[in-house]
Design a protein around this motif. Structure first.
Motif, PDB file in Angstrom:
ATOM      1  N   ALA A 114       0.828  -1.211   0.000  1.00  0.00           N
ATOM      2  CA  ALA A 114       0.000   0.000   0.000  1.00  0.00           C
ATOM      3  C   ALA A 114       0.861   1.260   0.000  1.00  0.00           C
ATOM      4  O   ALA A 114       0.520   2.255  -0.655  1.00  0.00           O
ATOM      5  CB  ALA A 114      -0.932  -0.016   1.202  1.00  0.00           C
ATOM      6  N   GLU A 117       2.185   1.798  -3.435  1.00  0.00           N
ATOM      7  CA  GLU A 117       1.144   2.269  -4.355  1.00  0.00           C
ATOM      8  C   GLU A 117       0.639   3.659  -4.006  1.00  0.00           C
ATOM      9  O   GLU A 117      -0.286   4.172  -4.650  1.00  0.00           O
ATOM     10  CB  GLU A 117      -0.013   1.265  -4.354  1.00  0.00           C
ATOM     11  N   LYS A 119      -0.980   4.678  -1.347  1.00  0.00           N
ATOM     12  CA  LYS A 119      -2.282   4.722  -0.677  1.00  0.00           C
ATOM     13  C   LYS A 119      -2.179   5.233   0.755  1.00  0.00           C
ATOM     14  O   LYS A 119      -3.175   5.667   1.343  1.00  0.00           O
ATOM     15  CB  LYS A 119      -2.927   3.328  -0.700  1.00  0.00           C
ATOM     16  N   LEU A 204      -5.916  -0.766   6.119  1.00  0.00           N
ATOM     17  CA  LEU A 204      -5.750  -1.202   4.735  1.00  0.00           C
ATOM     18  C   LEU A 204      -7.104  -1.361   4.066  1.00  0.00           C
ATOM     19  O   LEU A 204      -7.293  -0.919   2.919  1.00  0.00           O
ATOM     20  CB  LEU A 204      -4.974  -2.522   4.695  1.00  0.00           C
ATOM     21  N   GLN A 205      -8.046  -1.978   4.741  1.00  0.00           N
ATOM     22  CA  GLN A 205      -9.376  -2.154   4.154  1.00  0.00           C
ATOM     23  C   GLN A 205     -10.046  -0.802   3.913  1.00  0.00           C
ATOM     24  O   GLN A 205     -10.750  -0.622   2.914  1.00  0.00           O
ATOM     25  CB  GLN A 205     -10.240  -3.031   5.066  1.00  0.00           C
ATOM     26  N   THR A 208      -8.288   0.802   0.721  1.00  0.00           N
ATOM     27  CA  THR A 208      -8.344   0.038  -0.530  1.00  0.00           C
ATOM     28  C   THR A 208      -9.729  -0.486  -0.845  1.00  0.00           C
ATOM     29  O   THR A 208      -9.968  -0.978  -1.958  1.00  0.00           O
ATOM     30  CB  THR A 208      -7.385  -1.165  -0.477  1.00  0.00           C
ATOM     31  N   ASN A 209     -10.634  -0.423   0.161  1.00  0.00           N
ATOM     32  CA  ASN A 209     -11.967  -1.012   0.024  1.00  0.00           C
ATOM     33  C   ASN A 209     -11.880  -2.496  -0.323  1.00  0.00           C
ATOM     34  O   ASN A 209     -12.728  -3.040  -1.046  1.00  0.00           O
ATOM     35  CB  ASN A 209     -12.785  -0.269  -1.054  1.00  0.00           C
ATOM     36  N   THR A 210     -10.844  -3.124   0.197  1.00  0.00           N
ATOM     37  CA  THR A 210     -10.580  -4.537  -0.081  1.00  0.00           C
ATOM     38  C   THR A 210     -10.103  -5.210   1.194  1.00  0.00           C
ATOM     39  O   THR A 210      -9.316  -4.631   1.946  1.00  0.00           O
ATOM     40  CB  THR A 210      -9.479  -4.687  -1.164  1.00  0.00           C
ATOM     41  N   TYR A 215      -6.563  -8.345  -0.902  1.00  0.00           N
ATOM     42  CA  TYR A 215      -5.553  -7.398  -1.384  1.00  0.00           C
ATOM     43  C   TYR A 215      -4.231  -8.111  -1.674  1.00  0.00           C
ATOM     44  O   TYR A 215      -3.526  -7.788  -2.643  1.00  0.00           O
ATOM     45  CB  TYR A 215      -5.354  -6.302  -0.334  1.00  0.00           C
TER      46      TYR A 215
END
Length: 538
Positions: A114, A117, A119, A204-205, A208-210, A215
């Motif tokens: 993350a 990337e 994020k 993280l969720q 990333t909405n994951t 992920y």
């Protein structure tokens, strides 16, 4: 940096060895040739070709068995090739194993992706991600807590936050974490804190909405050929992060090899080398106030959910002996799953036997030692020592029901049906009848919903767990009146020993789980059931 006493449950590149290995293949005997192979996972090789003798690997296995250290699997990787692998039956290569806190290193890796990337950054404040869950009054210390403080277990808490989170069976682990007092300035006080790792998963969720596992699949698991992973979730469906991941032994070894290769896999940079260096370096002092001890691997410093080790190694590890040991200077990875009473003792055997015998060049052939090692690895087992498979009592008790006194398992009745090679044990409770078939001096593998089997750490929300668990069971008569069953739940580290004492028409069953039996100061039976044989109808 201030320190505290540990609170916890309880790279060299290959230099010349490749050329040497190729040249040696021509004079290694034909028996070796089929072991120099590439599988769908890591490549395989011969110990001597990679600078470690078969005899020393055998010595390591014999040493951990003699010390009763409870290994379930072992994989040794040298110069990127598996040179020894074995599973203590009923554990198998194709089965997953509960990793406990070794899960944390995978959560850290997800944060690394993350960060790469864009994020998030490790300097981002924790409360900034949860405007709706944060308390009305945010303390100065809570406001200062960064992702980096979660990664390094230096959140400022004086107690592990996992307990209060597990107490929330309906929802809201994030809100509960943020409500807890932060007694110290973040970044100044190491405290092993599984709730902190959970918050990494929640963050993280959020960004990333994951889910954490989803992920990692395309970024880590799929490139490494890791399939079938699963991760426990909290009541709100967030992956627990600090525990709950299940993988196979070779998956652990691949993960360590990726880190040893500085994030490169099959020629592609999956994870930035700078992140790996940062995550596995000494970030925070975790030695007790009395100072660092050179003999102990739990106070050599802590990185981003990785432990520093002696000998410039590092590792991810989990309760009761789940290890991913990365030996940078020896270009080696060691993956171990186990249920051990002494995690340090396992590490000690690695340093005492394996490490000093890892050489920088190939060793002379030793086909005899290699064959002995292969035979040993193929015959590893956790079977109890063989005893009698029969008793004069069998005719009187086989197939009879025992009515049980009131008990905490809410068991109404049990029965034992003996045949030539097995015993079928049945237990009846309010949920129905549960069955385990025990081989007599041999494992029989099946699935069960027997009450009392290894629980999940996260309580289920408003429903009972109706999932089956894999079990291997064996039984034997330890004397004429006593039948002992061992139930090994072989996708976890755990097992139960059930000792059944028969006297006239009465039955007394003593249960003890493997966690208690291996604990040095806790050896009381987990549970005792007593019952009376029911009179025959008619």
């Amino acid at each position: 940096m201030k320190t505290t006493t540990l609170n916890r449950r309880d790279f060299l590149k290959q230099t010349g060895i490749g050329i040497a290995g190729l040249s040696l293949v021509t004079w290694f005997p034909g028996a070796y040739a089929h072991d120099l192979k590439k599988t769908s996972g890591l490549a395989r090789s011969i110990p001597e070709l990679q600078g470690l003798s078969s005899a020393q690997i055998l010595s390591f296995i014999e040493a951990v068995e003699k010390a009763n250290l409870g290994l379930h699997s072992l994989m040794i990787v040298r110069h990127g090739k598996v040179i020894a692998e074995g599973w203590w039956d009923p554990y198998r290569a194709d089965l997953k194993h509960t990793l406990f806190s070794l899960s944390k290193s995978f959560t850290s890796t997800a944060i690394g992706f993350a960060v790469a990337e864009g994020k998030l950054t490790v300097e981002d404040k924790v409360v900034s991600f949860f405007p709706e869950e944060k308390p009305e009054t945010v303390s100065e210390n809570l406001a200062a807590m960064r992702i980096k403080d979660l990664l390094t277990m230096s959140t400022g808490h004086e107690k592990d936050t996992l307990g209060p989170l597990l107490g929330e069976t309906q929802c809201c682990w994030v809100k509960r974490f943020l409500s807890l007092p932060v007694e110290r300035k973040p970044g100044t006080h190491f405290l092993y804190n599984t709730g902190a790792t959970y918050m990494l998963s929640a963050i993280l969720q959020k960004v990333t909405n994951t889910h954490l596992l989803d992920y990692l699949i395309p970024r880590l698991f799929k490139p490494l050929g890791i399939q079938g992973a699963d991760w426990e979730k909290d009541p709100d469906g967030i992956d627990t992060g600090g525990f709950g991941l299940r993988l196979a032994t070779e998956d652990i070894a691949k993960f360590g090899q990726l880190y040893l290769q500085k994030g490169i896999w099959n020629g592609k940079q999956l994870l930035p080398a700078t992140w790996i260096e940062e995550a596995t370096s000494f970030q925070v002092d975790n030695a007790p106030p009395t100072g660092k001890t050179t003999e102990h691997d739990w106070n050599q410093g802590y990185g981003y959910q990785f432990w520093r080790c002696r000998h410039n190694a590092y590792r991810g590890d989990g309760a009761m002996g789940q290890y991913c040991i990365v030996m940078q200077e020896q270009d080696a990875v060691i993956a171990i799953t186990s249920e051990t009473h002494d995690m340090q003792a396992v590490m000690d055997k690695v340093w005492e036997i394996l490490l000093p015998n890892m050489k920088n060049t190939a060793l002379p052939q030793d086909s005899k030692a290699y064959d002995i090692l292969k035979q040993k690895l193929a015959s590893l087992t956790l079977l109890p020592a063989s005893t009698n498979t029969t008793s004069p009592l069998i005719a009187a008790i086989s197939g009879k029901r025992y009515k049980m006194k009131e008990n905490t398992l809410h068991t109404d009745a049990v029965s034992f049906t003996f045949q030539k090679n097995n015993c079928t044990f049945k237990l009846k409770d309010a949920q129905g009848e549960h069955t385990i078939v025990c081989g007599l001096n041999q494992w029989i593998k099946a699935e069960t919903m027997m009450p009392g089997d290894p629980p999940k750490l996260v309580p289920l929300k408003n429903k009972m767990d109706t999932s089956k668990v894999k079990v291997a069971a064996v039984g034997s008569w330890i004397d004429a009146d006593t039948f002992m069953m061992t139930w090994n739940f072989y996708e976890t580290p755990h097992s139960d020993v059930v000792t059944c004492h028969f006297s006239n028409d009465t039955l007394r069953m003593e249960f003890i789980n493997s966690v208690d039996s291996k604990a040095r100061n806790k050896k009381e039976p987990r549970l005792i059931l007593e019952g009376q044989m029911e009179a025959m109808k008619g």
